[in-house]
Design a protein around this motif. Structure first.
Motif, PDB file in Angstrom:
ATOM      1  N   ASP A 266     -10.333  -2.460   0.013  1.00  0.00           N
ATOM      2  CA  ASP A 266     -11.718  -2.895  -0.181  1.00  0.00           C
ATOM      3  C   ASP A 266     -12.585  -1.671  -0.411  1.00  0.00           C
ATOM      4  O   ASP A 266     -12.100  -0.534  -0.515  1.00  0.00           O
ATOM      5  CB  ASP A 266     -12.205  -3.704   1.032  1.00  0.00           C
ATOM      6  CG  ASP A 266     -11.998  -2.947   2.337  1.00  0.00           C
ATOM      7  OD1 ASP A 266     -11.702  -1.731   2.290  1.00  0.00           O
ATOM      8  OD2 ASP A 266     -12.143  -3.563   3.422  1.00  0.00           O
ATOM      9  N   GLY A 267     -13.895  -1.901  -0.474  1.00  0.00           N
ATOM     10  CA  GLY A 267     -14.819  -0.812  -0.784  1.00  0.00           C
ATOM     11  C   GLY A 267     -14.833   0.270   0.269  1.00  0.00           C
ATOM     12  O   GLY A 267     -14.908   1.460  -0.041  1.00  0.00           O
ATOM     13  N   VAL A 270     -11.762   2.388  -0.058  1.00  0.00           N
ATOM     14  CA  VAL A 270     -11.864   3.245  -1.253  1.00  0.00           C
ATOM     15  C   VAL A 270     -12.701   4.471  -0.944  1.00  0.00           C
ATOM     16  O   VAL A 270     -12.345   5.605  -1.309  1.00  0.00           O
ATOM     17  CB  VAL A 270     -12.443   2.443  -2.428  1.00  0.00           C
ATOM     18  CG1 VAL A 270     -12.813   3.376  -3.585  1.00  0.00           C
ATOM     19  CG2 VAL A 270     -11.447   1.399  -2.897  1.00  0.00           C
ATOM     20  N   GLN A 271     -13.860   4.270  -0.257  1.00  0.00           N
ATOM     21  CA  GLN A 271     -14.710   5.403   0.081  1.00  0.00           C
ATOM     22  C   GLN A 271     -13.996   6.360   1.025  1.00  0.00           C
ATOM     23  O   GLN A 271     -14.105   7.585   0.882  1.00  0.00           O
ATOM     24  CB  GLN A 271     -16.021   4.898   0.720  1.00  0.00           C
ATOM     25  CG  GLN A 271     -16.919   4.136  -0.231  1.00  0.00           C
ATOM     26  CD  GLN A 271     -17.369   5.011  -1.413  1.00  0.00           C
ATOM     27  OE1 GLN A 271     -17.631   6.213  -1.257  1.00  0.00           O
ATOM     28  NE2 GLN A 271     -17.440   4.404  -2.599  1.00  0.00           N
ATOM     29  N   ASP A 300      -6.575  -5.863  -8.348  1.00  0.00           N
ATOM     30  CA  ASP A 300      -7.415  -6.495  -9.360  1.00  0.00           C
ATOM     31  C   ASP A 300      -8.216  -5.425 -10.070  1.00  0.00           C
ATOM     32  O   ASP A 300      -7.964  -4.216  -9.928  1.00  0.00           O
ATOM     33  CB  ASP A 300      -8.319  -7.553  -8.720  1.00  0.00           C
ATOM     34  CG  ASP A 300      -9.135  -6.970  -7.576  1.00  0.00           C
ATOM     35  OD1 ASP A 300      -9.175  -5.728  -7.449  1.00  0.00           O
ATOM     36  OD2 ASP A 300      -9.738  -7.745  -6.791  1.00  0.00           O
ATOM     37  N   SER A 301      -9.185  -5.887 -10.855  1.00  0.00           N
ATOM     38  CA  SER A 301      -9.968  -4.942 -11.658  1.00  0.00           C
ATOM     39  C   SER A 301     -10.773  -4.003 -10.788  1.00  0.00           C
ATOM     40  O   SER A 301     -10.949  -2.824 -11.106  1.00  0.00           O
ATOM     41  CB  SER A 301     -10.895  -5.714 -12.606  1.00  0.00           C
ATOM     42  OG  SER A 301     -11.756  -6.564 -11.856  1.00  0.00           O
ATOM     43  N   HIS A 302     -11.262  -4.516  -9.653  1.00  0.00           N
ATOM     44  CA  HIS A 302     -12.050  -3.661  -8.750  1.00  0.00           C
ATOM     45  C   HIS A 302     -11.177  -2.579  -8.131  1.00  0.00           C
ATOM     46  O   HIS A 302     -11.582  -1.417  -8.049  1.00  0.00           O
ATOM     47  CB  HIS A 302     -12.689  -4.517  -7.647  1.00  0.00           C
ATOM     48  CG  HIS A 302     -13.686  -5.522  -8.162  1.00  0.00           C
ATOM     49  ND1 HIS A 302     -14.912  -5.158  -8.664  1.00  0.00           N
ATOM     50  CD2 HIS A 302     -13.602  -6.872  -8.285  1.00  0.00           C
ATOM     51  CE1 HIS A 302     -15.575  -6.246  -9.054  1.00  0.00           C
ATOM     52  NE2 HIS A 302     -14.787  -7.310  -8.848  1.00  0.00           N
ATOM     53  N   VAL A 303      -9.959  -2.960  -7.730  1.00  0.00           N
ATOM     54  CA  VAL A 303      -9.051  -1.969  -7.157  1.00  0.00           C
ATOM     55  C   VAL A 303      -8.636  -0.948  -8.217  1.00  0.00           C
ATOM     56  O   VAL A 303      -8.559   0.264  -7.968  1.00  0.00           O
ATOM     57  CB  VAL A 303      -7.816  -2.654  -6.563  1.00  0.00           C
ATOM     58  CG1 VAL A 303      -6.811  -1.625  -6.065  1.00  0.00           C
ATOM     59  CG2 VAL A 303      -8.221  -3.595  -5.441  1.00  0.00           C
ATOM     60  N   ALA A 305     -10.418  -0.040 -10.809  1.00  0.00           N
ATOM     61  CA  ALA A 305     -11.572   0.834 -11.033  1.00  0.00           C
ATOM     62  C   ALA A 305     -11.672   1.854  -9.916  1.00  0.00           C
ATOM     63  O   ALA A 305     -12.009   3.028 -10.159  1.00  0.00           O
ATOM     64  CB  ALA A 305     -12.837  -0.010 -11.123  1.00  0.00           C
ATOM     65  N   ALA A 306     -11.367   1.429  -8.687  1.00  0.00           N
ATOM     66  CA  ALA A 306     -11.433   2.355  -7.574  1.00  0.00           C
ATOM     67  C   ALA A 306     -10.375   3.449  -7.708  1.00  0.00           C
ATOM     68  O   ALA A 306     -10.640   4.621  -7.440  1.00  0.00           O
ATOM     69  CB  ALA A 306     -11.256   1.589  -6.262  1.00  0.00           C
ATOM     70  N   GLN A 309     -11.447   5.850 -10.195  1.00  0.00           N
ATOM     71  CA  GLN A 309     -12.511   6.698  -9.634  1.00  0.00           C
ATOM     72  C   GLN A 309     -11.925   7.838  -8.822  1.00  0.00           C
ATOM     73  O   GLN A 309     -12.362   8.996  -8.952  1.00  0.00           O
ATOM     74  CB  GLN A 309     -13.449   5.845  -8.768  1.00  0.00           C
ATOM     75  CG  GLN A 309     -14.617   6.633  -8.171  1.00  0.00           C
ATOM     76  CD  GLN A 309     -15.480   5.760  -7.269  1.00  0.00           C
ATOM     77  OE1 GLN A 309     -15.145   4.592  -7.026  1.00  0.00           O
ATOM     78  NE2 GLN A 309     -16.568   6.320  -6.788  1.00  0.00           N
ATOM     79  N   ALA A 339      -6.795  -4.033 -17.466  1.00  0.00           N
ATOM     80  CA  ALA A 339      -7.186  -2.809 -16.791  1.00  0.00           C
ATOM     81  C   ALA A 339      -6.641  -1.603 -17.534  1.00  0.00           C
ATOM     82  O   ALA A 339      -5.479  -1.570 -17.909  1.00  0.00           O
ATOM     83  CB  ALA A 339      -6.661  -2.819 -15.358  1.00  0.00           C
TER      84      ALA A 339
END
Length: 359
Positions: A266-267, A270-271, A300-303, A305-306, A309, A339
């Motif tokens: 999750d976010g 990731v941080q 998924d796309s969010h993971v 993207a992370a 990053q 992705a």
């Protein structure tokens, strides 16, 4: 209490008796003062042994009556004064037989009874006055009574005595009732005041109990809050430990780091991954960062993207990122999502990534 108040104070217990005792003492002091001033002056002007004796006896009698009033024997002292005044009124008839009007001074006895005795005792004094007047009439010869019209004067005096006694009785009875009502009101006020004091004491006791209970409750709440704060700190520490263990940065060589990822990304993770990975790259001067996603069930796309990053940030610090452990189903999901992982080097397993480093 002033000296005069102490002088006229009576030892009687009942409030009405105490009031009449003070009146008796004041009356006796006034008569004694009058006798000592005027009587002494008359004696000096016309010296006479009999006058001196009478003056001394009068002062002694009123002194005794006043002393009885101060000791609390108000009725006895009052009768002493009343009898002496009656004797003085009746003795004038014998001292001056030509004047029957000396007997009218018996009215003073009724007046004294109205202020010094209870209302019922006024009738006793009236009876004594009438009996004394009848005795005087019997004592004086009929010829003298006829000469001075004593019978007519006595009849008028009897009427005056009865009327004065009746009026004095009404006034004394009204005063007594008013004083009793005032005394009852005073006692009621004292009772209410005592009840208020007891209620205030009870209220203060309850307030102290409630205050103690509130203090205890506040202390318990403070202890609970301290425990909660301690539990929160422990939870935060555990959470930080979990985050650290969820994305550990493991050095596998002098210039390579491996970050095994497990579970859901999750976010917050990731941080944490980004900060810990960059900090480790800075400390170890690593040239390669391997992200092992073997334990990640869903990407998924969010993971994605992370992950990109993290790879971009590592590249800015001079480290190449290798994505290892992509399973077939995860690969199909990434293709279906479109992705773009073209900027990342990939490896099927962690061993393969290690071989890429060594080759």
């Amino acid at each position: 209490m002033t000296l005069f108040a102490q002088l006229i104070d009576s030892a009687a217990h009942h409030p009405h008796e105490k009031r009449r005792g003070r009146i008796l003492v004041i009356l006796c002091l006034g008569v004694i003062s009058l006798l000592l001033t005027m009587g002494t002056a008359l004696t000096l002007l016309r010296p006479s042994p009999g006058r001196l004796i009478n003056l001394g006896l009068a002062v002694l009698v009123f002194t005794i009556a006043g002393a009885l009033g101060r000791k609390g024997y108000v009725t006895a002292g009052a009768y002493v004064v009343i009898v002496v005044s009656g004797i003085g009124a009746l003795s004038g008839v014998f001292l001056n037989p030509t004047s029957p009007f000396n007997t009218f001074y018996l009215l003073i006895s009724i007046l004294l009874a109205s202020v010094l005795l209870s209302p019922r005792q006024i009738w006793v004094v009236l009876g004594l006055c009438l009996a004394s007047l009848a005795a005087v009439m019997i004592t004086i010869p009929a010829g003298i009574r006829a000469t001075i019209n004593f019978d007519l004067a006595a009849a008028h005096l009897m009427v005056l005595l009865v009327v004065s006694a009746f009026i004095s009785f009404i006034g004394a009875r009204s005063l007594s009732a008013a004083l009793e009502a005032a005394d009852a009101s005073r006692k009621q006020a004292e009772t209410v005041s005592q009840q208020l004091r007891e209620a205030n004491a009870t209220l203060e006791s309850r307030i102290e109990e409630r205050t103690a209970a509130l203090r205890q409750f506040a202390e318990e709440q403070r202890m609970v809050m301290a425990q909660l704060e301690e539990s929160l700190r422990a939870q935060q520490l555990l959470h930080q430990t979990v985050l650290t263990l969820a994305a550990p940065v493991i050095p596998v060589s002098d210039d390579a780091l491996v970050v095994p990822l497990i579970g859901v990304i999750d976010g917050e993770r990731v941080q944490h991954l980004l900060s810990s990975a960059l900090r480790s790259i800075e400390q170890s001067r690593a040239r390669v960062l391997i992200l092992d996603v073997t334990g990640v069930a869903v990407i998924d796309s969010h993971v994605a993207a992370a992950l990109l990053q993290v790879a971009h940030a590592a590249r800015l610090m001079g480290a190449e990122t290798i994505l290892a452990g992509i399973r077939p189903e995860v690969a199909q999901t990434l293709v279906g999502l479109g992705a773009d992982l073209g900027n990342l080097r990939t490896a099927a397993t962690l061993q393969s990534a290690m071989r890429l480093i060594n080759s």
